[in-house]
Design a protein around this motif. Sequence first.
Motif, short mmCIF file in Angstrom:
data_model
loop_
_atom_site.label_atom_id
_atom_site.label_comp_id
_atom_site.label_asym_id
_atom_site.label_seq_id
_atom_site.Cartn_x
_atom_site.Cartn_y
_atom_site.Cartn_z
N SER A 42 0.63 -1.12 -0.29
CA SER A 42 0.10 0.03 -0.18
C SER A 42 0.86 1.16 0.19
N PHE A 43 -0.23 2.54 -0.49
CA PHE A 43 0.94 3.70 -0.45
C PHE A 43 1.76 3.94 1.25
N ALA A 44 0.71 3.74 2.08
CA ALA A 44 1.19 3.96 3.55
C ALA A 44 2.43 3.10 3.85
N ASP A 45 2.46 1.52 3.21
CA ASP A 45 3.94 0.44 3.21
C ASP A 45 4.99 1.37 2.75
N ILE A 46 4.90 2.47 1.61
CA ILE A 46 5.94 2.59 1.44
C ILE A 46 6.41 4.31 1.91
N ASN A 47 4.94 4.77 2.29
CA ASN A 47 5.64 5.86 3.15
C ASN A 47 5.99 5.25 4.78
N SER A 48 6.10 4.43 5.74
CA SER A 48 6.49 4.84 6.32
C SER A 48 7.82 3.83 6.41
N ALA A 49 8.29 3.36 5.20
CA ALA A 49 9.77 2.95 4.80
C ALA A 49 10.35 3.55 4.01
N ILE A 50 10.12 4.31 4.06
CA ILE A 50 11.09 5.51 3.04
C ILE A 50 10.62 6.42 4.82
N ASP A 51 10.28 6.68 5.47
CA ASP A 51 10.73 7.90 6.48
C ASP A 51 10.96 7.08 7.64
N ARG A 77 7.08 6.99 -7.37
CA ARG A 77 7.98 6.04 -8.50
C ARG A 77 8.01 5.04 -8.26
N ILE A 78 8.03 4.80 -6.80
CA ILE A 78 7.64 3.19 -5.95
C ILE A 78 6.40 2.85 -6.39
N LYS A 79 5.54 3.40 -6.23
CA LYS A 79 4.08 2.99 -6.49
C LYS A 79 4.21 2.64 -7.69
N SER A 80 4.02 3.42 -8.44
CA SER A 80 3.90 3.18 -10.20
C SER A 80 4.81 2.63 -10.68
N GLN A 81 5.81 1.76 -9.82
CA GLN A 81 7.25 1.88 -10.90
C GLN A 81 8.11 0.19 -10.11
N ALA A 82 7.95 0.51 -8.94
CA ALA A 82 9.19 -0.69 -7.93
C ALA A 82 8.90 -1.45 -6.74
N ARG A 83 6.99 -1.44 -6.50
CA ARG A 83 6.22 -2.04 -6.03
C ARG A 83 6.83 -2.93 -6.00
N ARG A 84 7.03 -4.12 -6.71
CA ARG A 84 7.96 -5.36 -6.85
C ARG A 84 9.27 -5.20 -6.02
N LEU A 85 10.60 -4.52 -6.77
CA LEU A 85 11.86 -3.84 -6.28
C LEU A 85 10.86 -4.11 -4.39
N PHE A 86 10.61 -3.41 -4.41
CA PHE A 86 9.44 -2.46 -2.68
C PHE A 86 10.11 -4.15 -1.66
N GLN A 104 17.46 5.08 -9.78
CA GLN A 104 18.36 6.28 -9.61
C GLN A 104 19.38 5.93 -11.56
N VAL A 105 19.46 4.35 -11.18
CA VAL A 105 19.65 3.61 -12.35
C VAL A 105 18.84 3.47 -13.25
N GLY A 106 18.00 3.62 -13.48
CA GLY A 106 17.30 2.81 -14.44
C GLY A 106 16.91 0.88 -13.90
N VAL A 107 17.36 1.53 -12.63
CA VAL A 107 16.45 -0.88 -12.73
C VAL A 107 14.95 -0.53 -11.67
N THR A 108 14.12 -0.81 -12.27
CA THR A 108 12.30 -0.68 -12.10
C THR A 108 12.03 -2.24 -11.90
N ASP A 109 10.33 -1.89 -12.03
CA ASP A 109 10.39 -3.52 -11.83
C ASP A 109 9.72 -4.19 -13.22
N ALA A 110 9.87 -3.52 -14.44
CA ALA A 110 10.32 -4.15 -15.65
C ALA A 110 11.32 -4.71 -15.81
#
Length: 457
Positions: A42-51, A77-86, A104-110
């Motif tokens: 969830s967005f809250a999970d991402i927000n909490s981890a970064i904080d 960006r994590i929400k749209s491109q890197a949830r799997r990586l998260f 930053q170096v272009g590694v995303t879920d894709a």
Amino acid sequence: MSSSGWTVDTLPARISDATTSHTFGQHRIRYLRTDAVIRLVSFADINSAIDRDNRLSNSSSLKRYLADDEKKPLMNRIKSQARRLFLMCISEGLSMDYLHGLLQVGVTDAVVQPSSFADTTERETFEKYRWIFEQPMKLDNYSFGTSIPNHSPVPINFDPLEAGTYIAVGSSATIYRAQFDKRYCDIPNLEKNETDHILTEFCAIKVFNDSPEALACAEREMAFAAWLASCSQLRDDPHITKTFLGFSYRNRRYLISELGAMPLYYLLQDEKAAAHDMVWLRTQIIGLTRALAYIHGPTKGRTASHNDIQPYDILVFPNEGNSLKLTDWGRADFEDTSNSQHASSELTDASSRELNKPSDDGVYLGYVFVELLVWFYDGPERLQKTLVGDWSIVDPRNLKSHFLEPWAQKVLDQLRGRGTNMPAVMDVIASMINGKPMDRMNASEALRSFEDIPDSW
């Protein structure tokens, strides 16, 4: 790992049902099914981890922190491109700072979709970037017994799941081809790879299984390898396989050594090449005998024995003039002579390198020489017809020398007329395998006798 203590335990329990595990090198990397990613993150999970990740705060010692107004774009960006990586990072105990570096170096879920990992290059991507942003523990040359933390990357590149990467499988361990990241482990004699200058050329990595018997074997072999490395004359001997380092990681033991092309056992099944001339034969017989005499010692207050000499435990190195080298110390042992008159802080002359006592090592090295000579003169087909059974693949400790000696002595008699000084060579080998221990040459005595024979065998 994030200093917040954010771990997989904070994720829903359903994560275990949504992941597929693969092994790359010694890292377990988890991949999540696409249908589970949105449900679990969830967005809250991402927000909490970064904080909570201090390395993304103003107190970061890495000085790569984000201001509060920069964190929201990262979350988006994590929400749209890197949830799997998260989820991968959280599952592996990796920091959000590391995930930030990947993006930053272009590694995303894709890039790391499970379907794309059938390709070896894509399969390596995640680990290569992990080496860059989560610095591996530096491994010192000729160190043995280092324990690497479970969440620390290891600067080794090998994939046990990739077909053809393993070299040999035994009851206690499997040996793979491997490469090292030279930024974190500058192993001597391993040049950089021509296509990837960060990685070394191939070496061998011996991965012990986690059974009690295998762990005991690993500890014994690691102790023996450490002793070899501590003695410059043993470490640099051209007929002893170099073992560079050993360590433990995630309840396994690992030994890294130079990579041979094949065991002698397989060379003896092929026709000899032009490089296998009389000079080569003499060099290998004398070199292996000298190496064994060095091992028998006494060296640094110890005598030692290999206890498993056979064609499987001698490696061929084509890049070093087809040199033959002793290897595999899983059954080797020591005898403490520090209180005896033979003790020495370093290797001395040949006469004192070995205690004057019979050694089965010398007997079985003599049998190896018999096989080598038959192959050299008459080829592999004749060798197979000459052998009494296939003693090469039998545990030497279970063989009786009185069973093999008559066969070997008969073969030596047949080879005596093959060269000007070959009768003298056969006499030395016959003395090495003599059935009467008190009349048997040890390795040091055999070495002196071989060296006394004129070069023109």
